[in-house]
Motif scaffolding. Structure first.
Motif, PDB file in Angstrom:
ATOM      1  N   VAL A  51       0.836  -1.205   0.000  1.00 34.59           N
ATOM      2  CA  VAL A  51       0.000   0.000   0.000  1.00 34.59           C
ATOM      3  C   VAL A  51       0.872   1.257   0.000  1.00 34.59           C
ATOM      4  O   VAL A  51       0.605   2.217  -0.718  1.00 34.59           O
ATOM      5  CB  VAL A  51      -0.959  -0.009   1.210  1.00 34.59           C
ATOM      6  N   SER A  52       1.943   1.238   0.778  1.00 30.20           N
ATOM      7  CA  SER A  52       2.851   2.376   0.841  1.00 30.20           C
ATOM      8  C   SER A  52       3.491   2.653  -0.519  1.00 30.20           C
ATOM      9  O   SER A  52       3.581   3.808  -0.953  1.00 30.20           O
ATOM     10  CB  SER A  52       3.930   2.106   1.884  1.00 30.20           C
TER      11      SER A  52
ATOM     12  N   LYS B 280       2.960   6.037  -2.884  1.00 30.65           N
ATOM     13  CA  LYS B 280       4.094   6.850  -3.335  1.00 30.65           C
ATOM     14  C   LYS B 280       4.180   6.915  -4.856  1.00 30.65           C
ATOM     15  O   LYS B 280       4.580   7.936  -5.409  1.00 30.65           O
ATOM     16  CB  LYS B 280       5.387   6.296  -2.755  1.00 30.65           C
ATOM     17  N   GLN B 281       3.818   5.842  -5.540  1.00 30.50           N
ATOM     18  CA  GLN B 281       3.862   5.857  -7.001  1.00 30.50           C
ATOM     19  C   GLN B 281       2.756   6.697  -7.609  1.00 30.50           C
ATOM     20  O   GLN B 281       2.951   7.309  -8.654  1.00 30.50           O
ATOM     21  CB  GLN B 281       3.767   4.432  -7.543  1.00 30.50           C
ATOM     22  N   SER B 282       1.603   6.738  -6.963  1.00 32.73           N
ATOM     23  CA  SER B 282       0.489   7.479  -7.552  1.00 32.73           C
ATOM     24  C   SER B 282       0.486   8.961  -7.190  1.00 32.73           C
ATOM     25  O   SER B 282      -0.254   9.730  -7.795  1.00 32.73           O
ATOM     26  CB  SER B 282      -0.838   6.850  -7.122  1.00 32.73           C
TER      27      SER B 282
ATOM     28  N   PRO C 114       8.576  12.956  -3.637  1.00 27.14           N
ATOM     29  CA  PRO C 114       9.906  13.009  -4.255  1.00 27.14           C
ATOM     30  C   PRO C 114      10.441  11.603  -4.544  1.00 27.14           C
ATOM     31  O   PRO C 114      10.209  10.673  -3.784  1.00 27.14           O
ATOM     32  CB  PRO C 114      10.766  13.711  -3.207  1.00 27.14           C
ATOM     33  N   THR C 115      11.148  11.482  -5.669  1.00 25.87           N
ATOM     34  CA  THR C 115      11.773  10.202  -5.988  1.00 25.87           C
ATOM     35  C   THR C 115      12.985  10.002  -5.085  1.00 25.87           C
ATOM     36  O   THR C 115      13.408  10.893  -4.359  1.00 25.87           O
ATOM     37  CB  THR C 115      12.215  10.166  -7.458  1.00 25.87           C
TER      38      THR C 115
END
Length: 80
Positions: free
Chosen positions: A53-54, A58-60, A65-66
């Motif tokens: 889920v985390s 973060k991807q969506s 920040p990357t």
């Protein structure tokens, strides 16, 4: 170490455990063993589910920040 997944772990554990206990009860298993099995499976699957889920959060999120940006902003210091 992913701090967001550590915050999501208790919530995902409660959701998985609750879902499994409700399924056991709806199938007619009304005993402490059914609750213990649901709680055991919930405890085992809590962190992997929270990690997935985390990562998806973060991807969506376009403003998250990357890793390269985060390393540049922190000066290469590890996440604590």
């Amino acid at each position: 170490m992913d701090r967001l997944s550590l915050l999501l772990t208790p919530m995902t554990g409660a959701v998985i455990t609750g879902m499994l206990v409700i399924v056991m009860f709806s199938l007619g298993f009304y005993s402490w063993i059914a609750v213990a099995i649901g709680a055991g499976i919930g405890c085992v699957l809590a962190w992997p589910a929270a990690y997935v889920v985390s990562r998806r959060i973060k991807q969506s999120d376009p403003r998250w920040p990357t890793r390269a940006e985060a390393d540049r902003l922190r000066g290469g210091l590890p996440e604590v």
